[in-house]
Design a protein around this motif. Structure first.
Motif, PDB file in Angstrom:
ATOM      1  N   LEU A   1      -4.328   2.848   2.417  1.00 39.80           N
ATOM      2  CA  LEU A   1      -5.386   2.320   1.546  1.00 39.80           C
ATOM      3  C   LEU A   1      -6.742   2.731   2.112  1.00 39.80           C
ATOM      4  CD1 LEU A   1      -3.955  -1.287   1.052  1.00 39.80           C
ATOM      5  CD2 LEU A   1      -4.000   0.535  -0.679  1.00 39.80           C
TER       6      LEU A   1
ATOM      7  N   LEU B   1      -5.264  -0.824   7.099  1.00 43.07           N
ATOM      8  CA  LEU B   1      -5.473  -0.104   5.841  1.00 43.07           C
ATOM      9  C   LEU B   1      -4.978   1.335   5.963  1.00 43.07           C
ATOM     10  CD1 LEU B   1      -8.977  -1.456   4.732  1.00 43.07           C
ATOM     11  CD2 LEU B   1      -6.733  -2.074   3.823  1.00 43.07           C
TER      12      LEU B   1
ATOM     13  N   VAL C   1      -8.055  -5.292  -2.360  1.00 46.22           N
ATOM     14  CA  VAL C   1      -8.939  -5.142  -1.191  1.00 46.22           C
ATOM     15  C   VAL C   1     -10.372  -4.884  -1.665  1.00 46.22           C
ATOM     16  CG1 VAL C   1      -9.460  -3.694   0.819  1.00 46.22           C
ATOM     17  CG2 VAL C   1      -7.085  -4.360   0.333  1.00 46.22           C
TER      18      VAL C   1
ATOM     19  N   GLY D   1       0.818  -1.212   0.000  1.00 46.66           N
ATOM     20  CA  GLY D   1       0.000   0.000   0.000  1.00 46.66           C
ATOM     21  C   GLY D   1       0.850   1.259   0.000  1.00 46.66           C
TER      22      GLY D   1
ATOM     23  N   GLN E   1      -4.959  -1.718  -3.511  1.00 41.45           N
ATOM     24  CA  GLN E   1      -6.301  -1.157  -3.320  1.00 41.45           C
ATOM     25  C   GLN E   1      -7.327  -1.959  -4.119  1.00 41.45           C
ATOM     26  OE1 GLN E   1      -7.170   1.811  -1.285  1.00 41.45           O
ATOM     27  NE2 GLN E   1      -8.999   0.545  -1.500  1.00 41.45           N
TER      28      GLN E   1
ATOM     29  N   MET F   1     -10.613   2.142   3.114  1.00 42.65           N
ATOM     30  CA  MET F   1     -11.465   1.033   3.526  1.00 42.65           C
ATOM     31  C   MET F   1     -12.727   1.079   2.676  1.00 42.65           C
ATOM     32  SD  MET F   1     -12.024  -0.213   7.286  1.00 42.65           S
ATOM     33  CE  MET F   1     -13.290  -1.308   7.883  1.00 42.65           C
TER      34      MET F   1
END
Lengths: 95, 252, 330
Positions: free
Chosen positions: B212, B207, B163, B149, B160, B214
């Protein structure tokens, strides 16, 4: 884009409490935490250790083998540093 | 559902999650980005296979029909596997694997922590062993997600995306069904509502450190816990079971 | 063995060699003859250093490529126990590759440079890993025959004159002790199993026997560079000596399994106490070394792909590590 390999680390393992750390080998890692993980996963797969040190190989200061005569031989004639140099008279104990 | 059925179903689920994830990791052998990570991931896969064996052996005893770990692991049909959909997703790239592991292990570690104190002694014993393994995995994998990240622009984008793509499979972990409820009530099992809160905290912190975002909770996929899987699982199982199916009754 | 390509001549003649004096070379040989270990920072002849880099990196590449034929059956292992054992073995191979690259790095060459040699096809690895694993019995045959042959070579390497290589080999030999046994155990169970399983085991022996004998490299008469390696105590037994030893210990094991070694000329010679065996197909050996084995392209292709696919990951970790270091320094 820089294309160079991850730095080299030397790995030292304490195999069980009470013993010194001993050089086990080396690994590559991009940061210190990764170096610890890699040392763990590479050198303690068979429960070989209870403690790990890692140090960047570039940070190690080593003696020069070309100068080993000057470096180590002067210690060789100082045998009086060793207990076996001394004679213990018969009958003397606990010495 | 009675107490004993719930216990058996619960043990099988734990075994299925461990096996299917372990098998996914095994598929990646000899393809990791660096030699040291090859070693790390073999350790992780070995942990999962080991956990699967313990959960299956216990499930076989509970069932009492003489089925051993391999009968349960390698001779059931696809719809009899009760692993989470998240686990069976194809490996994708390294970032996909890491994101999958972090999302699952942040849940699994909490689950194991609670199982250590559950009323079934055998489950508690296996969980105590597994908990130590998964604590290390999660730490290692979390650090990787942070590196990706907060690494380069490319790695950030890939992490990203990973996720985001996997997020829709996370809801199933916390969607309590009858097995979860009976196990919680009868065996002092995990409270999935509480685990969800802890999981969100853990994942949010990771995160954030990984820079990154969420994802928003939107529609969540489910079905794995009920035996309704994605198309991916069938191929994996066909490959995994090949020798057992081709040579019925043989010893290996 | 894992370093068969060594018997080729080293064509480059670096300038450093010209600066070496006869006194230096003599003193070096005296240390070797006295069974002293040479360490990384010690003076050593350039040719010694280059021979070691080549041998150690070939050995490392063999471990890494060797993961593939076995990995081919990892997802299809017949039981969870066999899957775990096989994975542990393949993991050891990754570890052994890593120890060996590390030993190579002490000689002033980076892992990246060694890996680049492999990926470009310039550096060699053992010919054996260019054969396919077609059935589960092949996993048994690799453990029993390939690891068995490797052990013959690796045990003397534990006494190799170069300290870091010798130490890596001590660790490797210790860890590998289960590898051969697990292979034999796979075959033992197959041979005691159904007719289909036993046929699978025989078929595996038929296909792996000769390539295993080739692992020891050319006959001594055709192995010109062995002499220098022996003088430097990098190598301690000749190719033919090790091959003979391997045949002598392996044939009785095949008999125990009830398997037929695929060699009509194989016969026990009472007088010498050794087995006499047929002629190896050296043409096949040469072709495989040249890149024309059944799997050369596939193996190298997979390794290249893994390396290329991993580039963005290695790069991300580097970037992150540099950011962290900068933060710590600030």
């Amino acid at each position: 884009m820089s294309n160079k390999e991850w730095p080299l680390y030397e790995v030292f393992i304490r195999s069980k409490s009470g013993l010194s750390h001993r050089h086990a080998g080396s690994i590559h890692a991009a940061d210190d935490q990764m170096a610890l993980d890699h040392a763990r996963d590479t050198y303690t797969r068979r429960s070989e250790g209870v403690s790990i040190w890692v140090v960047r190989s570039s940070q190690i200061v080593a003696s020069d083998p070309a100068e080993s005569a000057a470096f180590f031989e002067p210690a060789e004639d100082k045998i009086y540093r060793h207990p076996t140099f001394y004679e213990i008279p018969e009958g003397v104990e606990n010495l | 559902m009675n107490k004993n059925d719930a216990l058996l179903a619960y043990a099988l689920r734990l075994g299925d999650n461990a096996l299917i994830l372990g098998q996914r990791m095994v598929e990646l052998v000899a393809a990791y980005p660096e030699l040291e990570e090859e070693l790390a991931n073999a350790n992780f896969a070995l942990d999962y296979i080991g956990q699967a064996r313990m959960f299956y052996a216990y499930a076989g005893e509970l069932e009492g029909k003489g089925r051993d770990e391999d009968d349960l692991a390698l001779l059931r049909d696809e719809n009899e596997y009760r692993n989470l959909l998240l686990i069976e997703q194809p490996n994708g790239h390294f970032g996909d694997s890491i994101a999958k592991l972090v999302l699952f292990e942040a849940f699994y570690l909490r689950q194991l922590e609670e199982l250590v104190h559950c009323a079934d002694k055998r489950i508690a014993e296996i969980a105590a062993r597994a908990e130590k393994e998964i604590r290390y995995h999660l730490r290692h994998n979390t650090q990787w997600l942070i590196r990706l990240g907060d690494g380069t622009e490319e790695s950030h984008a890939r992490a990203q995306e990973a996720v985001d793509n996997l997020w829709r499979f996370t809801g199933e972990m916390f969607a309590a069904d009858e097995v979860d409820n009976v196990f919680e009530n009868e065996f002092d099992g995990p409270d999935l509502y509480r685990i969800r809160e802890q999981w969100r905290e853990t994942v949010a912190a990771v995160l954030e450190e990984a820079t990154l975002a969420m994802p928003e909770d939107a529609w969540m996929a489910s079905g794995g816990k009920a035996g309704r899987h994605s198309e991916h699982l069938g191929y994996m199982i066909a490959e995994m079971q090949y020798l057992q199916r081709a040579h019925p009754g043989a010893s290996w | 063995m894992y370093t068969q390509g060594l018997d080729q001549k080293d064509k480059s003649a670096p300038k450093r060699e010209q600066l070496e004096t006869p006194e230096q070379l003599e003193a070096f040989q005296a240390r070797i003859d006295a069974e002293e270990k040479i360490e990384a920072k010690d003076w050593m002849p350039e040719a010694y250093r280059r021979t070691l880099i080549r041998q150690i990196s070939q050995h490392a590449h063999s471990e890494i490529i060797g993961m593939q034929p076995e990995g081919n059956w990892l997802t299809r292992a017949p039981t969870l126990k066999r899957k775990a054992i096989l994975l542990a073995k393949i993991q050891d191979e990754a570890g052994h590759g890593l120890y060996l690259y590390s030993a190579g790095e002490t000689l002033g060459v980076s892992r990246d440079q060694m890996v680049a040699g492999l990926l470009s096809g310039k550096a060699k690895y053992s010919s054996i890993f260019n054969y396919p694993t077609l059935t589960w019995a092949d996993i048994g045959a690799i453990g029993w025959l390939v690891d068995g042959a490797a052990i013959m070579n690796q045990i003397p390497l534990c006494r190799c004159s170069y300290g870091p290589y010798a130490r890596a080999m001590v660790r490797i030999c210790k860890e590998e002790s289960f590898h051969q046994r697990q292979g034999f155990d796979i075959l033992r169970v197959l041979c005691a199993g159904t007719a289909g399983q036993k046929a699978m085991a025989q078929d595996a022996l038929n296909r792996w026997w000769w390539p295993s004998l080739m692992m020891f490299g050319p006959n001594d008469a055709d192995s010109k560079h062995s002499a220098q390696s022996m003088a430097w105590k990098i190598k301690r037994f000749s190719n033919d000596e090790l091959r003979q030893k391997f045949v002598d210990v392996t044939v009785p094991q095949a008999e125990f399994l009830g398997l037929q070694v695929p060699d009509d000329d194989l016969v026990f010679d009472q007088e010498s106490g050794h087995y006499r065996f047929g002629e190896i197909d050296w043409q096949e050996f040469i072709e495989v070394i040249k890149g024309n084995g059944p799997c050369n392209r596939q193996r190298l292709g997979k390794r290249r792909k893994a390396h290329d696919d991993g580039e963005w990951v290695r790069e991300a970790a580097r970037a992150y590590g540099e950011k962290q270091a900068a933060k710590a320094a600030a």
